[in-house]
Design a protein around this motif. Sequence first.
Motif: not given
Length: 61
Positions: A21-26, A28-31
């Motif tokens: 989940i953290y890597h998906i967040y990175l 999508k949102y942190k590019k």
Amino acid sequence: MTGEKIELIFEFGVILIAPIIYHIYLLKYKKVAREIVFKDIKIYLFLYALIAMTSLLLFFK
């Protein structure tokens, strides 16, 4: 299966899902660059494979 075993399975499941989940967040949102994220994912896949082999060994022993 006792409640303690179910709780342990649930806790380990959350622990193992958190990096994904953290890597998906990175992504999508942190590019963050895909190469960096996929390099980390390869490391996690290796660790998940080790955990799966150990679990299967203990399960069938």
